[in-house]
Design a protein around this motif. Sequence first.
Motif, PDB file in Angstrom:
ATOM      1  N   HIS A 194       2.794   1.451  -4.066  1.00  0.00           N
ATOM      2  CA  HIS A 194       1.404   2.246  -4.660  1.00  0.00           C
ATOM      3  C   HIS A 194       1.160   3.586  -4.717  1.00  0.00           C
ATOM      4  O   HIS A 194       1.358   4.413  -5.279  1.00  0.00           O
ATOM      5  N   GLN A 242       0.874  -1.103   0.047  1.00  0.00           N
ATOM      6  CA  GLN A 242      -0.119   0.078   0.285  1.00  0.00           C
ATOM      7  C   GLN A 242       1.054   1.125   0.110  1.00  0.00           C
ATOM      8  O   GLN A 242       0.689   2.656  -0.882  1.00  0.00           O
ATOM      9  N   LYS A 301     -10.672   2.394 -14.223  1.00  0.00           N
ATOM     10  CA  LYS A 301      -9.869   2.571 -13.398  1.00  0.00           C
ATOM     11  C   LYS A 301      -8.554   2.178 -14.253  1.00  0.00           C
ATOM     12  O   LYS A 301      -7.689   3.181 -14.946  1.00  0.00           O
ATOM     13  N   TYR A 335     -17.420  -3.491  -8.344  1.00  0.00           N
ATOM     14  CA  TYR A 335     -16.037  -3.722  -8.252  1.00  0.00           C
ATOM     15  C   TYR A 335     -15.594  -3.978  -9.221  1.00  0.00           C
ATOM     16  O   TYR A 335     -14.863  -2.943  -9.847  1.00  0.00           O
TER      17      TYR A 335
HETATM   18  C1  HEM Z   1      -1.464   5.858 -12.479  1.00  0.00           C
HETATM   19  C2  HEM Z   1      -2.072   5.130 -11.494  1.00  0.00           C
HETATM   20  C3  HEM Z   1      -2.787   4.254 -10.226  1.00  0.00           C
HETATM   21  C4  HEM Z   1      -3.023   5.682  -9.935  1.00  0.00           C
HETATM   22  C5  HEM Z   1      -3.573   7.035  -9.910  1.00  0.00           C
HETATM   23  C6  HEM Z   1      -3.553   4.586  -8.611  1.00  0.00           C
HETATM   24  C7  HEM Z   1      -4.296   4.872  -7.287  1.00  0.00           C
HETATM   25  C8  HEM Z   1      -4.736   4.165  -6.156  1.00  0.00           C
HETATM   26  C9  HEM Z   1      -4.757   4.708  -4.832  1.00  0.00           C
HETATM   27  C10 HEM Z   1      -5.063   6.704  -4.568  1.00  0.00           C
HETATM   28  C11 HEM Z   1      -5.345   3.798  -4.630  1.00  0.00           C
HETATM   29  C12 HEM Z   1      -6.058   3.427  -2.844  1.00  0.00           C
HETATM   30  C13 HEM Z   1      -5.108   2.830  -1.386  1.00  0.00           C
HETATM   31  C14 HEM Z   1      -5.531   3.441  -0.079  1.00  0.00           C
HETATM   32  O1  HEM Z   1      -6.866   3.055  -0.511  1.00  0.00           O
HETATM   33  O2  HEM Z   1      -4.862   2.810  -0.004  1.00  0.00           O
HETATM   34  C15 HEM Z   1      -4.938   2.563  -5.623  1.00  0.00           C
HETATM   35  C16 HEM Z   1      -5.906   1.088  -4.456  1.00  0.00           C
HETATM   36  C17 HEM Z   1      -5.958  -0.225  -5.956  1.00  0.00           C
HETATM   37  N1  HEM Z   1      -5.168  -0.026  -6.918  1.00  0.00           N
HETATM   38 FE1  HEM Z   1      -4.020   1.858  -7.768  1.00  0.00          FE
HETATM   39  N2  HEM Z   1      -3.265   3.551  -8.417  1.00  0.00           N
HETATM   40  C18 HEM Z   1      -3.054   3.232  -9.825  1.00  0.00           C
HETATM   41  C19 HEM Z   1      -2.647   2.537 -10.713  1.00  0.00           C
HETATM   42  C20 HEM Z   1      -3.196   0.846 -10.483  1.00  0.00           C
HETATM   43  C21 HEM Z   1      -2.108   0.169 -11.779  1.00  0.00           C
HETATM   44  C22 HEM Z   1      -1.423  -0.601 -12.784  1.00  0.00           C
HETATM   45  C23 HEM Z   1      -3.655  -1.499 -10.757  1.00  0.00           C
HETATM   46  C24 HEM Z   1      -3.707  -2.877 -11.324  1.00  0.00           C
HETATM   47  C25 HEM Z   1      -2.670  -3.434 -11.671  1.00  0.00           C
HETATM   48  C26 HEM Z   1      -4.054  -0.686  -9.496  1.00  0.00           C
HETATM   49  C27 HEM Z   1      -5.009  -1.596  -8.854  1.00  0.00           C
HETATM   50  C28 HEM Z   1      -5.393  -1.057  -7.285  1.00  0.00           C
HETATM   51  C29 HEM Z   1      -6.496  -1.687  -6.530  1.00  0.00           C
HETATM   52  C30 HEM Z   1      -6.986  -3.419  -6.755  1.00  0.00           C
HETATM   53  C31 HEM Z   1      -6.172  -1.070  -5.452  1.00  0.00           C
HETATM   54  C32 HEM Z   1      -6.788  -1.707  -4.057  1.00  0.00           C
HETATM   55  C33 HEM Z   1      -8.655  -0.543  -4.326  1.00  0.00           C
HETATM   56  C34 HEM Z   1      -8.976  -1.759  -2.503  1.00  0.00           C
HETATM   57  O3  HEM Z   1      -8.891  -0.822  -1.401  1.00  0.00           O
HETATM   58  O4  HEM Z   1     -10.285  -2.597  -2.904  1.00  0.00           O
HETATM   59  N3  HEM Z   1      -4.159   1.074  -9.852  1.00  0.00           N
HETATM   60  N4  HEM Z   1      -5.023   3.075  -6.503  1.00  0.00           N
END
Ligand code: HEM
Length: 152
Positions: free
Chosen positions: A11, A8, A99, A92
């Motif tokens: 990410h 986390q 996204k 979801y």
């Molecule tokens: C510019 C690219 C991206 C941005 C700005 C972004 C942003 C975020 C943010 C802000 C969160 C929330 C984290 C939290 O609440 O702790 C998140 C969660 C997540 N991201 Fe990303 N992300 C990006 C790319 C990706 C990619 C490439 C993937 C998948 C291959 C991905 C999959 C996920 C998943 C599955 C979650 C968890 C959501 C949940 O809480 O159920 N993200 N992302």
Amino acid sequence: MFLKALMQWIHVGSVVLMIGGFFFFRVVLLPIANRSADPGALITSALRRFGGIVWTALLTVLISGLYNFITFFRAARAGSAVNPLASDYSLYIFVLGIKLFIVFLIFTLAIFLTFPYPVFEVYQKRPTPWLNLTVIFGLIVIFLSAYLRRLG
Ligand code: HEM
């Protein structure tokens, strides 16, 4: 537990540095560069330096995002084995699909803006509209991710 926290952190940290970096570039650096004696040279060298950060962030965002993705599917499978009727993940998956489509656009724009290839010079010489799009897409993806967190 530790791995989840680490992923986390990776990410969110990578996203903050990358989208924040694009925002700073557009809102602070670009107007100052445009008032300097040689805007083109300044913008190009700033994009070169920023490129290293962006490429690293693209990699770490992808790895930690895939990790999030896999843990979601594992939890969903376990959940539906216990109670198949209570677990509907269609919204979801739908929001995640939107996204990931926008993330794909951000990655493409990031490469166009920072890769030192002659074909990308058109974008790098006049980066303003592309930086605008990157920052707006980034903010939309952050909202969708906050929503996903509540849906998961
Ligand atoms: C510019 C690219 C991206 C941005 C700005 C972004 C942003 C975020 C943010 C802000 C969160 C929330 C984290 C939290 O609440 O702790 C998140 C969660 C997540 N991201 Fe990303 N992300 C990006 C790319 C990706 C990619 C490439 C993937 C998948 C291959 C991905 C999959 C996920 C998943 C599955 C979650 C968890 C959501 C949940 O809480 O159920 N993200 N992302």
